[in-house]
Design a protein around this motif. Structure first.
Motif, short mmCIF file in Angstrom:
data_model
loop_
_atom_site.label_atom_id
_atom_site.label_comp_id
_atom_site.label_asym_id
_atom_site.label_seq_id
_atom_site.Cartn_x
_atom_site.Cartn_y
_atom_site.Cartn_z
N MET A 13 -11.69 -16.29 -39.73
CA MET A 13 -12.60 -15.49 -40.51
C MET A 13 -13.22 -15.08 -39.19
N ASN A 14 -14.39 -14.51 -39.06
CA ASN A 14 -14.80 -13.56 -38.09
C ASN A 14 -16.33 -13.86 -37.67
N ILE A 15 -16.37 -14.33 -36.42
CA ILE A 15 -17.56 -15.02 -36.02
C ILE A 15 -18.05 -14.20 -34.64
N LEU A 16 -19.79 -14.04 -34.94
CA LEU A 16 -19.77 -13.06 -34.11
C LEU A 16 -20.78 -14.38 -33.31
N ILE A 17 -20.73 -13.82 -31.88
CA ILE A 17 -21.37 -14.61 -30.66
C ILE A 17 -22.42 -13.56 -29.87
N ALA A 18 -24.00 -14.20 -29.74
CA ALA A 18 -24.38 -13.98 -29.17
C ALA A 18 -25.80 -14.83 -28.56
N ASN A 19 -26.64 -14.28 -27.59
CA ASN A 19 -27.70 -15.33 -26.77
C ASN A 19 -28.19 -15.08 -25.72
N ASP A 20 -29.40 -15.72 -25.18
CA ASP A 20 -30.45 -15.03 -24.75
C ASP A 20 -30.45 -14.91 -23.54
N ASP A 21 -29.09 -15.49 -22.73
CA ASP A 21 -28.85 -15.54 -20.81
C ASP A 21 -27.86 -14.97 -20.75
N GLY A 22 -27.73 -13.29 -21.43
CA GLY A 22 -26.63 -12.44 -20.37
C GLY A 22 -25.18 -12.81 -21.21
N VAL A 23 -24.84 -11.82 -21.21
CA VAL A 23 -23.26 -11.66 -22.63
C VAL A 23 -22.55 -12.00 -20.74
N PHE A 24 -22.92 -12.39 -19.83
CA PHE A 24 -21.39 -12.72 -18.28
C PHE A 24 -22.08 -14.71 -18.10
N ALA A 25 -23.46 -15.36 -18.92
CA ALA A 25 -24.27 -16.35 -18.40
C ALA A 25 -22.96 -17.61 -19.56
N PRO A 26 -23.11 -18.76 -18.23
CA PRO A 26 -21.90 -19.20 -18.69
C PRO A 26 -21.55 -20.05 -20.05
N GLY A 27 -22.53 -19.83 -20.75
CA GLY A 27 -22.29 -20.90 -21.72
C GLY A 27 -21.94 -20.24 -22.53
N ILE A 28 -22.33 -18.80 -22.51
CA ILE A 28 -20.64 -17.91 -23.89
C ILE A 28 -19.64 -17.22 -23.49
N GLN A 29 -19.81 -17.63 -22.75
CA GLN A 29 -18.14 -17.29 -22.02
C GLN A 29 -17.53 -18.65 -23.47
N ALA A 30 -17.70 -20.04 -22.23
CA ALA A 30 -17.48 -21.00 -22.66
C ALA A 30 -17.14 -21.45 -24.06
N LEU A 31 -18.35 -20.87 -24.73
CA LEU A 31 -18.35 -21.04 -25.85
C LEU A 31 -17.60 -20.52 -27.34
N ALA A 32 -17.60 -19.10 -26.55
CA ALA A 32 -16.15 -17.93 -26.64
C ALA A 32 -14.81 -18.35 -26.87
N ASN A 33 -14.44 -18.43 -25.38
CA ASN A 33 -13.06 -19.77 -25.13
C ASN A 33 -12.82 -20.18 -26.21
N ALA A 34 -14.12 -21.12 -26.40
CA ALA A 34 -13.54 -22.24 -27.28
C ALA A 34 -13.30 -22.17 -28.37
N LEU A 35 -14.06 -21.20 -29.31
CA LEU A 35 -13.86 -20.50 -30.71
C LEU A 35 -13.14 -19.50 -31.60
N ARG A 36 -12.18 -19.18 -30.29
CA ARG A 36 -10.93 -18.26 -31.14
C ARG A 36 -10.33 -18.91 -31.31
N PRO A 37 -9.35 -20.23 -31.34
CA PRO A 37 -8.94 -20.50 -32.46
C PRO A 37 -8.78 -20.20 -33.15
N LEU A 38 -10.36 -20.10 -33.97
CA LEU A 38 -10.90 -20.40 -35.50
C LEU A 38 -10.45 -19.01 -36.21
N GLY A 39 -10.58 -17.99 -35.61
CA GLY A 39 -10.69 -17.13 -35.99
C GLY A 39 -10.55 -15.49 -34.77
N ARG A 40 -11.39 -14.21 -34.83
CA ARG A 40 -11.61 -13.58 -34.35
C ARG A 40 -13.65 -13.55 -33.58
N VAL A 41 -12.76 -13.98 -32.75
CA VAL A 41 -14.74 -14.21 -31.92
C VAL A 41 -15.54 -12.92 -31.18
#
Length: 258
Positions: free
Chosen positions: A1-29
């Protein structure tokens, strides 16, 4: 599964980094997010200047645009493959009730509304979230999102998304399907004079939540109620904002005037 992650807090925000790390086992993030915070941009697209996506790490891109720009670019030519799912967040702060009208987090998810699976907007709600004092809160929320997706997303009609708010508490009480609540009128603007003598204004804070029970939903509470009581709030949101309950009555009234 190819997962696209976006946000509005910026690419280095802790929320998007935590989300990317958590979802990587599900496919390409793949992370495609604004280069800096773009809160409050809703579904705005940049039409007056070119956008410049810059790859800053493998499968991680920063864009000089809005949250919706990031998803639009990603789904319309930035990559030579298609995405199966769009997840926006994890936002630093709740997106409840009227907030969805302004939220860049929700706006980015709405750009993914044509996915085969419903796009998801995810926010972390709590008093310390904005100051990033609770990084473990983002990790816990990201873990919840992983499990939610892994268990299989619910089927929704076309052009719908899920707006998810996760309270930043030590122990979640569970999850509730909720309706979009309502706030009171926003706080008044505040006026100041800057050092050069010019009048400037700050937009006021959001209004308080209003108890607003819905007819026919006796067993379903608002998103405000769920989060306030330690539950994850899951609200289906649709693009079609037409009020069909009054549509025919208005049609009849205007037909009589014609």
């Amino acid at each position: 599964m190819n997962i696209l992650i976006a946000n509005d807090d910026g690419v280095f925000a802790p929320g998007i980094q935590a989300l990317a790390n958590a979802l990587r086992p599900l496919g390409r993030v793949v992370v495609v997010a604004p280069e800096a915070e773009r809160s409050g941009f809703s579904s705005a697209l940049t039409l007056d200047r070119p956008l410049r996506p810059i790859q800053i790490a493998p499968d991680m891109w920063a864009v000089n645009g809005t949250p919706a720009d990031c998803v639009y670019l990603s789904m319309n030519g930035l990559f030579d493959f298609e995405f199966d799912l769009v997840v926006s967040g994890i936002n630093s702060g709740a997106n409840l009730g009227d907030d969805v009208l302004y939220s860049g987090t929700v706006g980015a998810a709405l750009e993914g509304r044509l996915m085969k699976q419903p796009a998801i907007a995810v926010s972390l709600a709590g008093p310390n979230v904005r100051s990033y004092e609770t990084p473990e809160g983002f990790a816990a929320a990201a873990s919840w999102v992983h499990d939610f997706i892994a268990a299989g997303l619910p089927a929704l009609p076309a052009r719908h998304i899920l707006n998810i708010n996760i309270p930043d508490v030590a122990e979640l009480q569970g999850a509730k399907i909720t309706y979009q609540g309502r706030r009171r009128q926003s706080k008044p603007i505040t006026s100041h004079v800057d050092p050069r003598g010019r009048q400037v204004y700050w937009i006021g804070l959001s209004g308080e939540a209003v108890a607003d029970p819905k007819k026919g939903l006796t067993e379903i509470e608002s998103d405000f109620f769920a989060v306030a009581n330690g539950y994850v709030s899951i609200t289906p949101i649709q693009m079609d904002a037409t009020n069909y309950e009054i549509l025919n009555n208005l049609h009849i009234q205007f037909s009589k005037k014609a």
